[in-house]
Design a protein around this motif. Sequence first.
Motif: not given
Length: 530
Positions: A302-328
């Motif tokens: 919400e703070a970035e002004g984008v849908p959750l899915r968009t924010a999650a996809e951005r994080r998954l591209e440059s994250s390991d499993a631990n950093r990806a976990r909250p978005w998943l």
Amino acid sequence: MSPALLLVVLLTTGQQQGGTPTQACWMSCQRHITDTALRARTCASCLPGGRVDSWVQTLSGQRPIPRAPLVSAMKDPDWRVRWAAVRADAQRMGVSERRALAEWVLAQPAASNLEACLTAARAAAEAGSSSAKFLREGGPRGANAAARVWGRREAIREALEVELYSEDLAVRSSALAHLAGFLGRKPARVVLDAMVTRPEGVDAVGASALKVVAGRTRTSVGRLLLDEAKPGEEARINRLFAVYSKELEALQPSLTVADPLQRRRAVEELRAYGPLAMRELEQALGDSDRWVRRDAARALAEAEGVPLRTAAERRLESSDANRARPWLEAMARERGCLAFFLGTARDKALPVAVRGAALAQLADCGEGARDRVATLEPFFSDAQPPLRAGAVRALSGLTTRHPGVPEVTSRALRDNAPEVVSAALELLTLQRQTSRGDEAAMLLESDHAEVRAAAAEALEQIGRPPHVKALAVCLRGDSEAQVRVAAAQALGRIGGAHAAAALSDAAARDSDAHVKHVSREALRRLGFGQ
């Protein structure tokens, strides 16, 4: 109830609740109704739970509707009482509320009808409409009334700006919302313009009103200010940022308290600040509680002004499993979660650990449960262990009666990858598969410490007295402290004399302090020790 007794009740309630709605209603009712009998029938509606205009609504239910109290109420200092009186008068006359409002606006000279014009402006804003549109629907004279209201816009603006700096947060937030609606401006623009003629010492007053309005519209003060900022306004914007920075600093301790519910409330409060709270929200992504992590991910999107899915996809591209976990975790409750997780798992450009974690989150996704085993079949035999493990964990959202689950579990327990076997043991635990306690006990002899620890953790939930011996051997002789800790916890759950003996021995002789502590706690649960 007698008027005297009613007054005592109202005053007592006012002291207990901070007072305003009940007391304001009572005083308004007393001020405008002079007839004693009518007061007795009407003012009782001001008892706890009523609004400031409750008495007017009660009055409008009487037949015939008394006219004099309504005329008097149209001069009340509270616009809600005035508007309620207009609506009741419309009912009395059998005309529409907007027509009665338009007639009231035009009934007085333009120089002395501010109360009527202000009421019209606020009623329109409350309805989410411009005053022009609101009044034009008020009959043949509606357009003239709308022009009359707009002609008093400076006086209306000044009156609402005074309320914008009221001591009462409810009053000032309402004034901000109504002023923004009347002028057709964003709430942030109204606050920034008002700050031009206000000293810096009252910045917190306007800032608090903006935060309330942002919360009502499911946005944030940070987003409102950034979207509205214009060149040359940096000083005023920074003044507001300074107010919010102090509030964010005060919220910091709430993010580290022991109670996860308090931490969730803190994250919810952070949402109101949006981009200004990015650092605090990023911190909350690493929380030990998954609900806190999930809420933080949603707030960051919400703070970035984008849908959750968009924010999650951005994080998954440059994250390991631990950093990806909250978005998943956050995506598990979103519509389209099945397609999202399967798409992530099939994306070979992503780290395999992230792909496996995405599969595991299917357990919390309510879509496609009926065909889940068939959907996951390709992953159960994938060459990558993290994908096989993730697919097994995805079954925890199903029951053991679901077709295919028992067979997949048996296959996973025999897998040659320890992480897959550990995932199967977790599945036994979550599904309470008590009939498979013997299989879990056999895995206490695995060559892999993570499997032995998972087996002991499973036995804590599905173990029975016959498994105590194997757990005791594990507690006394396993080389890994994490395994011995899990064994001690399982023995404390199953209990019995042999379990107590093994725990007592570990509490006295184990080389690891944590194993000793867990063993002592397990003994206490069994009724031994102080």
